[in-house]
Enzyme design. Structure first.
Site, PDB file in Angstrom:
ATOM      1  N   LYS A 158       0.835  -1.208   0.000  1.00  0.00           N
ATOM      2  CA  LYS A 158       0.000   0.000   0.000  1.00  0.00           C
ATOM      3  C   LYS A 158       0.869   1.258   0.000  1.00  0.00           C
ATOM      4  O   LYS A 158       0.648   2.174  -0.781  1.00  0.00           O
ATOM      5  CB  LYS A 158      -0.898  -0.052   1.246  1.00  0.00           C
ATOM      6  CG  LYS A 158      -1.789   1.134   1.459  1.00  0.00           C
ATOM      7  CD  LYS A 158      -2.930   0.784   2.403  1.00  0.00           C
ATOM      8  CE  LYS A 158      -2.604   1.008   3.866  1.00  0.00           C
ATOM      9  NZ  LYS A 158      -2.482   2.427   4.228  1.00  0.00           N
ATOM     10  N   ARG A 171       3.015   5.912  -3.439  1.00  0.00           N
ATOM     11  CA  ARG A 171       4.166   6.730  -3.857  1.00  0.00           C
ATOM     12  C   ARG A 171       4.412   6.617  -5.350  1.00  0.00           C
ATOM     13  O   ARG A 171       4.701   7.625  -6.016  1.00  0.00           O
ATOM     14  CB  ARG A 171       5.406   6.320  -3.063  1.00  0.00           C
ATOM     15  CG  ARG A 171       5.306   6.804  -1.605  1.00  0.00           C
ATOM     16  CD  ARG A 171       6.176   5.979  -0.704  1.00  0.00           C
ATOM     17  NE  ARG A 171       6.319   6.544   0.635  1.00  0.00           N
ATOM     18  CZ  ARG A 171       5.446   6.361   1.638  1.00  0.00           C
ATOM     19  NH1 ARG A 171       4.349   5.644   1.441  1.00  0.00           N
ATOM     20  NH2 ARG A 171       5.674   6.893   2.824  1.00  0.00           N
ATOM     21  N   GLN A 196       4.774   9.624   6.594  1.00  0.00           N
ATOM     22  CA  GLN A 196       3.872  10.462   5.792  1.00  0.00           C
ATOM     23  C   GLN A 196       4.295  11.926   5.878  1.00  0.00           C
ATOM     24  O   GLN A 196       4.276  12.645   4.885  1.00  0.00           O
ATOM     25  CB  GLN A 196       2.433  10.290   6.283  1.00  0.00           C
ATOM     26  CG  GLN A 196       1.921   8.880   6.040  1.00  0.00           C
ATOM     27  CD  GLN A 196       0.544   8.629   6.623  1.00  0.00           C
ATOM     28  OE1 GLN A 196      -0.031   9.501   7.263  1.00  0.00           O
ATOM     29  NE2 GLN A 196       0.018   7.440   6.401  1.00  0.00           N
ATOM     30  N   ASP A 217       2.287  -0.545  12.000  1.00  0.00           N
ATOM     31  CA  ASP A 217       1.028  -1.073  11.468  1.00  0.00           C
ATOM     32  C   ASP A 217       0.773  -2.515  11.899  1.00  0.00           C
ATOM     33  O   ASP A 217      -0.340  -3.024  11.735  1.00  0.00           O
ATOM     34  CB  ASP A 217       1.019  -0.978   9.939  1.00  0.00           C
ATOM     35  CG  ASP A 217       0.959   0.477   9.476  1.00  0.00           C
ATOM     36  OD1 ASP A 217       0.466   1.339  10.236  1.00  0.00           O
ATOM     37  OD2 ASP A 217       1.420   0.745   8.352  1.00  0.00           O
ATOM     38  N   ARG A 265      -6.284   3.116  18.167  1.00  0.00           N
ATOM     39  CA  ARG A 265      -6.036   1.669  18.118  1.00  0.00           C
ATOM     40  C   ARG A 265      -5.691   1.085  19.483  1.00  0.00           C
ATOM     41  O   ARG A 265      -5.868  -0.124  19.677  1.00  0.00           O
ATOM     42  CB  ARG A 265      -4.919   1.341  17.103  1.00  0.00           C
ATOM     43  CG  ARG A 265      -5.413   1.419  15.681  1.00  0.00           C
ATOM     44  CD  ARG A 265      -4.400   0.963  14.649  1.00  0.00           C
ATOM     45  NE  ARG A 265      -5.027   0.988  13.331  1.00  0.00           N
ATOM     46  CZ  ARG A 265      -4.369   1.098  12.184  1.00  0.00           C
ATOM     47  NH1 ARG A 265      -3.047   1.201  12.172  1.00  0.00           N
ATOM     48  NH2 ARG A 265      -5.030   1.110  11.037  1.00  0.00           N
TER      49      ARG A 265
HETATM   50  C1  S3P Z   1       2.608   5.069   6.100  1.00  0.00           C
HETATM   51  C2  S3P Z   1       3.214   5.485   7.256  1.00  0.00           C
HETATM   52  C3  S3P Z   1       2.682   5.191   8.587  1.00  0.00           C
HETATM   53  C4  S3P Z   1       1.743   4.003   8.545  1.00  0.00           C
HETATM   54  C5  S3P Z   1       0.745   4.109   7.451  1.00  0.00           C
HETATM   55  C6  S3P Z   1       1.431   4.205   6.112  1.00  0.00           C
HETATM   56  C7  S3P Z   1       3.195   5.491   4.825  1.00  0.00           C
HETATM   57  O1  S3P Z   1       1.974   6.304   9.067  1.00  0.00           O
HETATM   58  O2  S3P Z   1       1.088   3.849   9.775  1.00  0.00           O
HETATM   59  O3  S3P Z   1      -0.100   2.984   7.437  1.00  0.00           O
HETATM   60  O4  S3P Z   1       2.815   4.938   3.778  1.00  0.00           O
HETATM   61  O5  S3P Z   1       4.053   6.374   4.833  1.00  0.00           O
HETATM   62  P1  S3P Z   1       2.748   7.546   9.743  1.00  0.00           P
HETATM   63  O6  S3P Z   1       3.697   8.037   8.744  1.00  0.00           O
HETATM   64  O7  S3P Z   1       1.706   8.582  10.056  1.00  0.00           O
HETATM   65  O8  S3P Z   1       3.364   6.973  10.980  1.00  0.00           O
END
Ligand code: S3P
Length: 438
Positions: free
Chosen positions: A24, A29, A176, A326, A356
């Site tokens: 995912k 990206r 993120q 995750d 969670r």
């Molecule tokens: C993700 C980063 C994580 C993760 C999310 C996907 C990503 O979140 O929990 O499921 O694709 O960069 P955070 O960056 O907010 O920790």
């Protein structure tokens, strides 16, 4: 959005081979970078999850021509993205809808910050509760204006053609946030640096290199320079280790189990779950793919085989949390089968698709678990077998699937309300579960 309930029966063991859906994080990206590259990119193995469809929907709303060119089969989707070039996105005609996807809204905001028009992005009830100041603050410092509803979506972004580079230290470990800043940094005049206290997943850095961009790393500092363009290219997305984790953990939990996970991503910023499972006693073979062990875009992949052994107790320390963020719900589910697990430094779990920590403690307790909730973590004691019962996934995909893995070890059946949320990352989850019952 409430979806259907699923009744999960206990299982004696799980056995078989699974090819997980396309990763995912990597799918988002590749689609985002293909959209701002010059030329046509073809992406194979694109995640079938609703979150990654949200990214495509938003990009189409920004004028990007995206075609589904291949089947929806075992290897995921095949899509073709006709990139509009850097700063080439079109003003949207209506509000963009990121659905349940935090990755979509946060990373796309980094790109929209550099487009000289106004765009609004919203999402479902869960996404509209999630914190966005973590991206608003750095993107405004770079020159965008972002209106929000008290730091939450909907976001209205007024981008700027002339972004300033930024030296940024996020307060929370978040890939993120790092990615939003790096994507904005591609459009800035100079070098943008993100200094992380704890390293988070590095898919954006690898994907940027795959699209021809230089990314420097020194310790946990990552930097990019503003660039003129990205080169379109063809890519294959490896399988999602976070989706595979449900089967790895089911195999580690149930005596006599053995599951092989094929073509799965082995990026070291994502394989924390393998280390935790080994500490908990599981027998795991990891075989990197032949050659350099990485695909052409620099993402390592291979095969993982997990076999049951008697479970041991372990703890997950704060430094380890970003690498398993995750997987924590399903690791809690594992600890209900045996061993026991304590986790600290994981306060970020409270601002995911649901709170969670609270939701896990409530759901697992309803099934009969012995679990303590802490402000930034939890402790599960494997002192008794679960009974089963009724739980609510609260529209959170990872909770729906974690409860299902816990349910496999219960004395009786478990009804999981809102289990359809699994489709956010793994639409095939419950069908695969039935196929693995030995
Ligand atoms: C993700 C980063 C994580 C993760 C999310 C996907 C990503 O979140 O929990 O499921 O694709 O960069 P955070 O960056 O907010 O920790």
């Amino acid at each position: 959005m409430a979806t259907e309930a699923v009744r999960v029966q206990p299982a004696a063991r799980v056995r078989g081979r699974v090819r997980p859906p396309g990763d995912k994080s990597i799918s988002h990206r590749y689609a985002l970078l293909a959209a701002i590259a010059h030329g046509r990119s073809r992406i194979r193995g694109y995640s079938t999850g609703a979150d990654c469809a949200s990214t495509l929907r938003c990009l189409r709303g920004l004028g990007v021509d995206i075609r589904e060119t291949g089947p929806h089969g075992e290897g995921g989707l095949e899509i073709e993205v006709n990139g509009r070039g850097l700063r080439g996105l079109q003003p949207p005609l209506s509000e963009l809808d990121a659905g349940n996807s935090g990755s979509t809204i946060r990373m796309l905001s980094g790109i929209l910050a550099a487009h000289p028009f106004r765009a609004s992005i919203t999402g479902d009830d869960s996404l509209r509760r999630r914190p966005m100041r973590r991206i608003i603050v750095p993107l405004e410092r770079m020159g965008a204006r972002i209106l929000s509803s008290d730091g939450r979506p909907p976001l209205t972004i007024d981008g700027s053609l002339t972004l300033a580079p930024l030296d940024f230290r996020p307060d929370v470990p978040s890939a993120q946030v790092k990615s939003a800043v790096l994507l904005a940094g591609l459009h800035a005049d100079g070098t943008t640096r993100v200094h992380e206290a704890l390293a988070t997943r590095d898919h954006t850095e690898r994907a940027l290199r795959a699209f021809g961009i230089e990314v420097a790393r020194a310790g946990t500092t990552v930097s990019v320079r503003g660039v003129a363009s990205l080169r379109a290219r063809d890519l294959v997305v490896p399988g999602d280790i976070s989706s595979a984790a449900f089967w790895m953990i089911a195999a580690a939990a149930l005596p006599g189990s053995e599951v092989e996970i094929a073509q799965v991503g082995l990026n070291p910023t994502r394989t924390g779950v393998v280390s935790v499972l080994r500490r908990m006693g599981a027998r795991i073979d990891v075989s990197p793919a032949p050659g350099a062990g990485a695909d052409e875009a620099g993402e390592p992949l291979g095969t993982i085989v997990v076999r049951y052994e008697r479970l041991l107790e372990t703890r997950i320390a704060p430094e380890e949390v970003p690498g398993v963020i995750d997987e924590l719900p399903v690791l809690a589910a594992l600890a209900t089968h045996g061993g026991g697990l304590s986790v600290s430094g994981a306060g970020e779990l409270r601002v995911k698709e649901s709170d969670r920590i609270a939701a896990l403690a409530d759901g697992l307790r309803r099934m009969g678990a012995d679990i303590d909730e802490q402000p930034d973590g939890f402790a599960v004691r494997a002192s008794r077998q679960l009974r089963g019962g009724e739980v609510d996934a609260l529209s959170d995909h990872r909770l729906a699937m974690a409860f299902a893995v816990a349910a496999l070890g219960a004395a009786g059946p478990t009804t999981i309300h809102d289990a359809g949320a699994a489709a956010v990352s793994y639409p095939e989850f419950f069908a695969v579960l039935e196929s693995l019952r030995a």
